[in-house]
Design a protein around this motif. Sequence first.
Motif, PDB file in Angstrom:
ATOM      1  N   GLY A 119     -10.022 -11.838   4.870  1.00 22.78           N
ATOM      2  CA  GLY A 119      -9.087 -11.194   3.957  1.00 22.78           C
ATOM      3  C   GLY A 119      -8.536  -9.945   4.628  1.00 22.78           C
ATOM      4  O   GLY A 119      -9.250  -9.259   5.352  1.00 22.78           O
ATOM      5  N   VAL A 120      -7.260  -9.659   4.422  1.00 22.32           N
ATOM      6  CA  VAL A 120      -6.678  -8.475   5.057  1.00 22.32           C
ATOM      7  C   VAL A 120      -5.987  -7.616   4.011  1.00 22.32           C
ATOM      8  O   VAL A 120      -5.158  -8.106   3.244  1.00 22.32           O
ATOM      9  N   LEU A 121      -6.380  -6.346   3.961  1.00 21.44           N
ATOM     10  CA  LEU A 121      -5.691  -5.400   3.092  1.00 21.44           C
ATOM     11  C   LEU A 121      -5.079  -4.334   3.988  1.00 21.44           C
ATOM     12  O   LEU A 121      -5.782  -3.679   4.752  1.00 21.44           O
ATOM     13  N   ILE A 122      -3.763  -4.210   3.919  1.00 25.43           N
ATOM     14  CA  ILE A 122      -3.083  -3.231   4.768  1.00 25.43           C
ATOM     15  C   ILE A 122      -3.096  -1.882   4.059  1.00 25.43           C
ATOM     16  O   ILE A 122      -2.726  -1.785   2.881  1.00 25.43           O
ATOM     17  N   ILE A 123      -3.568  -0.846   4.782  1.00 21.93           N
ATOM     18  CA  ILE A 123      -3.442   0.505   4.237  1.00 21.93           C
ATOM     19  C   ILE A 123      -2.498   1.246   5.159  1.00 21.93           C
ATOM     20  O   ILE A 123      -2.693   1.278   6.366  1.00 21.93           O
ATOM     21  N   SER A 124      -1.456   1.796   4.562  1.00 21.47           N
ATOM     22  CA  SER A 124      -0.449   2.379   5.430  1.00 21.47           C
ATOM     23  C   SER A 124       0.157   3.619   4.813  1.00 21.47           C
ATOM     24  O   SER A 124       0.238   3.762   3.599  1.00 21.47           O
ATOM     25  N   ALA A 125       0.592   4.516   5.688  1.00 22.62           N
ATOM     26  CA  ALA A 125       1.311   5.703   5.227  1.00 22.62           C
ATOM     27  C   ALA A 125       2.790   5.375   5.069  1.00 22.62           C
ATOM     28  O   ALA A 125       3.540   6.136   4.511  1.00 22.62           O
ATOM     29  N   LYS A 126       3.158   4.226   5.574  1.00 20.84           N
ATOM     30  CA  LYS A 126       4.572   3.866   5.487  1.00 20.84           C
ATOM     31  C   LYS A 126       4.804   3.107   4.197  1.00 20.84           C
ATOM     32  O   LYS A 126       4.495   1.936   4.104  1.00 20.84           O
ATOM     33  N   ASN A 127       5.371   3.807   3.238  1.00 19.31           N
ATOM     34  CA  ASN A 127       5.635   3.129   1.977  1.00 19.31           C
ATOM     35  C   ASN A 127       6.986   2.446   2.074  1.00 19.31           C
ATOM     36  O   ASN A 127       7.842   2.610   1.233  1.00 19.31           O
ATOM     37  N   SER A 128       7.186   1.715   3.122  1.00 17.73           N
ATOM     38  CA  SER A 128       8.495   1.086   3.249  1.00 17.73           C
ATOM     39  C   SER A 128       8.383  -0.367   2.836  1.00 17.73           C
ATOM     40  O   SER A 128       7.395  -1.044   3.117  1.00 17.73           O
ATOM     41  N   LEU A 129       9.404  -0.779   2.144  1.00 21.72           N
ATOM     42  CA  LEU A 129       9.402  -2.121   1.600  1.00 21.72           C
ATOM     43  C   LEU A 129       9.330  -3.161   2.711  1.00 21.72           C
ATOM     44  O   LEU A 129       8.680  -4.186   2.580  1.00 21.72           O
ATOM     45  N   ASP A 130      10.014  -2.855   3.837  1.00 21.65           N
ATOM     46  CA  ASP A 130      10.036  -3.805   4.947  1.00 21.65           C
ATOM     47  C   ASP A 130       8.631  -4.085   5.455  1.00 21.65           C
ATOM     48  O   ASP A 130       8.238  -5.227   5.647  1.00 21.65           O
ATOM     49  N   ASP A 131       7.879  -2.981   5.686  1.00 22.97           N
ATOM     50  CA  ASP A 131       6.514  -3.118   6.180  1.00 22.97           C
ATOM     51  C   ASP A 131       5.681  -3.933   5.218  1.00 22.97           C
ATOM     52  O   ASP A 131       4.894  -4.789   5.612  1.00 22.97           O
ATOM     53  N   ARG A 132       5.882  -3.616   3.956  1.00 25.55           N
ATOM     54  CA  ARG A 132       5.108  -4.268   2.915  1.00 25.55           C
ATOM     55  C   ARG A 132       5.384  -5.770   2.892  1.00 25.55           C
ATOM     56  O   ARG A 132       4.479  -6.590   2.931  1.00 25.55           O
ATOM     57  N   LEU A 133       6.688  -6.078   2.896  1.00 18.89           N
ATOM     58  CA  LEU A 133       7.057  -7.489   2.851  1.00 18.89           C
ATOM     59  C   LEU A 133       6.623  -8.213   4.118  1.00 18.89           C
ATOM     60  O   LEU A 133       6.113  -9.329   4.075  1.00 18.89           O
ATOM     61  N   GLN A 134       6.809  -7.531   5.258  1.00 21.85           N
ATOM     62  CA  GLN A 134       6.431  -8.133   6.531  1.00 21.85           C
ATOM     63  C   GLN A 134       4.933  -8.429   6.529  1.00 21.85           C
ATOM     64  O   GLN A 134       4.502  -9.516   6.887  1.00 21.85           O
ATOM     65  N   GLY A 135       4.155  -7.429   6.073  1.00 20.56           N
ATOM     66  CA  GLY A 135       2.711  -7.581   6.032  1.00 20.56           C
ATOM     67  C   GLY A 135       2.295  -8.741   5.149  1.00 20.56           C
ATOM     68  O   GLY A 135       1.487  -9.589   5.540  1.00 20.56           O
ATOM     69  N   LEU A 136       2.895  -8.818   3.967  1.00 20.63           N
ATOM     70  CA  LEU A 136       2.517  -9.884   3.035  1.00 20.63           C
ATOM     71  C   LEU A 136       3.011 -11.240   3.523  1.00 20.63           C
ATOM     72  O   LEU A 136       2.329 -12.251   3.378  1.00 20.63           O
ATOM     73  N   ASP A 137       4.211 -11.231   4.149  1.00 20.89           N
ATOM     74  CA  ASP A 137       4.744 -12.477   4.708  1.00 20.89           C
ATOM     75  C   ASP A 137       3.830 -13.027   5.789  1.00 20.89           C
ATOM     76  O   ASP A 137       3.658 -14.230   5.928  1.00 20.89           O
ATOM     77  N   LEU A 138       3.263 -12.117   6.581  1.00 17.65           N
ATOM     78  CA  LEU A 138       2.412 -12.538   7.688  1.00 17.65           C
ATOM     79  C   LEU A 138       1.037 -12.978   7.208  1.00 17.65           C
ATOM     80  O   LEU A 138       0.203 -13.375   7.997  1.00 17.65           O
ATOM     81  N   HIS A 187       5.721  12.317   5.841  1.00 16.00           N
ATOM     82  CA  HIS A 187       4.834  11.325   6.429  1.00 16.00           C
ATOM     83  C   HIS A 187       3.555  11.960   6.947  1.00 16.00           C
ATOM     84  O   HIS A 187       2.461  11.457   6.723  1.00 16.00           O
ATOM     85  N   GLU A 188       3.757  13.082   7.640  1.00 11.76           N
ATOM     86  CA  GLU A 188       2.600  13.751   8.227  1.00 11.76           C
ATOM     87  C   GLU A 188       1.662  14.268   7.141  1.00 11.76           C
ATOM     88  O   GLU A 188       0.464  14.371   7.353  1.00 11.76           O
ATOM     89  N   LEU A 189       2.263  14.594   5.985  1.00 11.61           N
ATOM     90  CA  LEU A 189       1.437  15.114   4.889  1.00 11.61           C
ATOM     91  C   LEU A 189       0.582  14.029   4.241  1.00 11.61           C
ATOM     92  O   LEU A 189      -0.464  14.307   3.668  1.00 11.61           O
ATOM     93  N   LEU A 190       1.059  12.788   4.335  1.00 12.13           N
ATOM     94  CA  LEU A 190       0.363  11.701   3.639  1.00 12.13           C
ATOM     95  C   LEU A 190      -1.099  11.584   4.055  1.00 12.13           C
ATOM     96  O   LEU A 190      -1.986  11.438   3.215  1.00 12.13           O
ATOM     97  N   THR A 191      -1.351  11.663   5.376  1.00  9.71           N
ATOM     98  CA  THR A 191      -2.716  11.455   5.849  1.00  9.71           C
ATOM     99  C   THR A 191      -3.675  12.534   5.356  1.00  9.71           C
ATOM    100  O   THR A 191      -4.714  12.197   4.774  1.00  9.71           O
ATOM    101  N   PRO A 192      -3.333  13.839   5.543  1.00  7.54           N
ATOM    102  CA  PRO A 192      -4.257  14.845   5.002  1.00  7.54           C
ATOM    103  C   PRO A 192      -4.467  14.717   3.496  1.00  7.54           C
ATOM    104  O   PRO A 192      -5.589  14.898   3.004  1.00  7.54           O
ATOM    105  N   ILE A 193      -3.408  14.368   2.756  1.00  5.97           N
ATOM    106  CA  ILE A 193      -3.584  14.199   1.309  1.00  5.97           C
ATOM    107  C   ILE A 193      -4.547  13.038   1.047  1.00  5.97           C
ATOM    108  O   ILE A 193      -5.438  13.131   0.198  1.00  5.97           O
TER     109      ILE A 193
END
Lengths: 225, 415
Positions: free
Chosen positions: A74-93, B219-225
């Motif tokens: 099982g894979v759960l992506i944790i990311s600082a990038k709240n971008s829809l593209d990343d999210r969709l790409q991750g789920l698509d993969l 973005h940089e703030l996200l990690t410390p938070i």
Amino acid sequence: MKILIIEDEEGLRESIEEYFTEAGNICETAASYAAALAKVELYRYDCILLDITLPGGNGIDILKKLKANNYTDGVLIISAKNSLDDRLQGLDLGADDYLVKPFHLSELKARVSAIIRRKMFNGSNVLNFNELSIDLMAKTVAVNGTPVKFTRKEFALLIYFISNKGKVISKNAIAEHLWGDGIDLVNNFDFIYSHIKNIRKKIMEAGGKDYIYAAYGMGYKFADQ
Amino acid sequence: MKLSERYNRVNLIATIVIMLITGAIYYQAISLILTNQKDNSLKVEEQEVFDYVKLNHHLPQVFASKDQQITFISAEPNSVKREFFNTTYYREKDEPESGRGLVSSVKVGDRYYKILIVESKVETEDLIQIIFGITIGVILLLLLVLVITNRLILSRLWQPFYSILSELKLFNVTDSREMPSPNTTIDEFNELQAEVTAMAERVKKDYKDLKTFTENASHELLTPIAVINSKLDTLIQTENFSEHQSKLLNDLYSAVSRLSRLNQSLLLLVKIENKLLNDRQHLDLQELIDDLLYQLEDIFNDKEITVISTIGEKEIDASNYLIEILLNNLIINAVRHNRTNGEIIISLTSQNLTIKNTGEQVALNPENIFTRFHKASTSEGSGLGLTISKQICESLGYQLVYSYEELYHIFTVNF
């Protein structure tokens, strides 16, 4: 359960490891792309927590490797990038879920539990805890075999509690789980209490035990003590 | 006043004044020259009289002439002073005409005569009138031509200026379109265009830098938070807290979640502005609003707010994520600024969505409620909610309008 935490930020990695380490769980960690790749090539895990931005590479590539080898981790992506593209790409993969930083550890645990449950029960999806039996598909709860009616929120809250059993869950985490991020207008979470009171009452009236404990006004703990 | 209008006015007044002065001088000069000529002709006549008297020792005989009258009057010796004068010329039966005369004297033997020679000036005056008329005509024609050409030339000359101006009016920092260069060989306009383009580039670059900075900083703030958040979650597992300690922890939780929401809002704003969230899908607004109202039920109940909703059918094509944020922001806003026992009235039609709420009985200033970090001092929000809502509406081509009437604050989304 065997869990691999791939996260380069030490503070976060340690917290997650500490929160997930309990009886019956084995947690391993990787802080870089190379270390993560070495681990996923050698061992299989029930769930992999995967950070996208890693020193030395992109977490998405690790996901691709897993899927190319037909590994069923099982894979759960944790990311600082709240971008829809990343999210969709991750789920698509083929990632099972996607969680954006910052998050509550209880939320992470609930998501991971859901992923592992889906993998282990192969679709039967009944969660049992002592006298409680919860059908995740039909969204019904039975206490000692007697069906008990729960509202949508009570049901969600009960599952959240069971996924985090033995842990103190802050009121903030509960509020965000039930109402989403929009809930920034309240500093007092009194209305959480009414849901908790209802859950307690319904379980106890059906002959169950009271498992929910208040924790110093900060939150609640679901435990079989 | 337009530049060409101003220029034409000044030009016209100056031309007319100069023409008038020139005309006066011209008139004076011509009439002086012609009068001089007349005087010379009178002198010639006088000389002829003198010559005749010298030769014949008597006065010449006077013949009736059309344009000239000579009269001899006997006078006291040396009583006549020689001078030219303007007078009236009487031709037989005709109207009196203006004339030029010369008074002189002659001695014939021992008798003294006053000579009065008068010539008609009518031809001279005719001439002056004709010359003056032609001159005026030419001047008027010149003025007319001047005004017309000025107008034509100015509007054509300034064409590049107006095209630069209209480009400036359309200028938008978020627009990546380049400014078209106008078709002109005039150095000043080329220079202006070059400067305007360079300035626009600088502004766009600064704006982009600022946006990148906001994005990177958030973005940089996200990690410390995230670390603080996870450490707090870990800390409360250790248990055995005093009441005082748990109060402190609660405050920390609240502050961290506010910080995290603020940060997310900033990131979201950048994304909307960068048009990074323009996935479109078919959405049933009715369903979304009903879901949200159910979701927020506890929050309404907590503040004892009555929600009256008349939700018609409306389907749109938009990003689900953005629409959820928009609806959430507007409704949460209506709760946050409401009073206990207040009311929220939500209505959805195919044209618009209106959310009315009771609250402070003073209208807000529609000028600044949508600006960043503008909020009531009592508000616990981030001050970005309405800014985000407005941006979402703009990115979807909707209008978000605020109004206040009879105790209700009204936010309307016009589709």
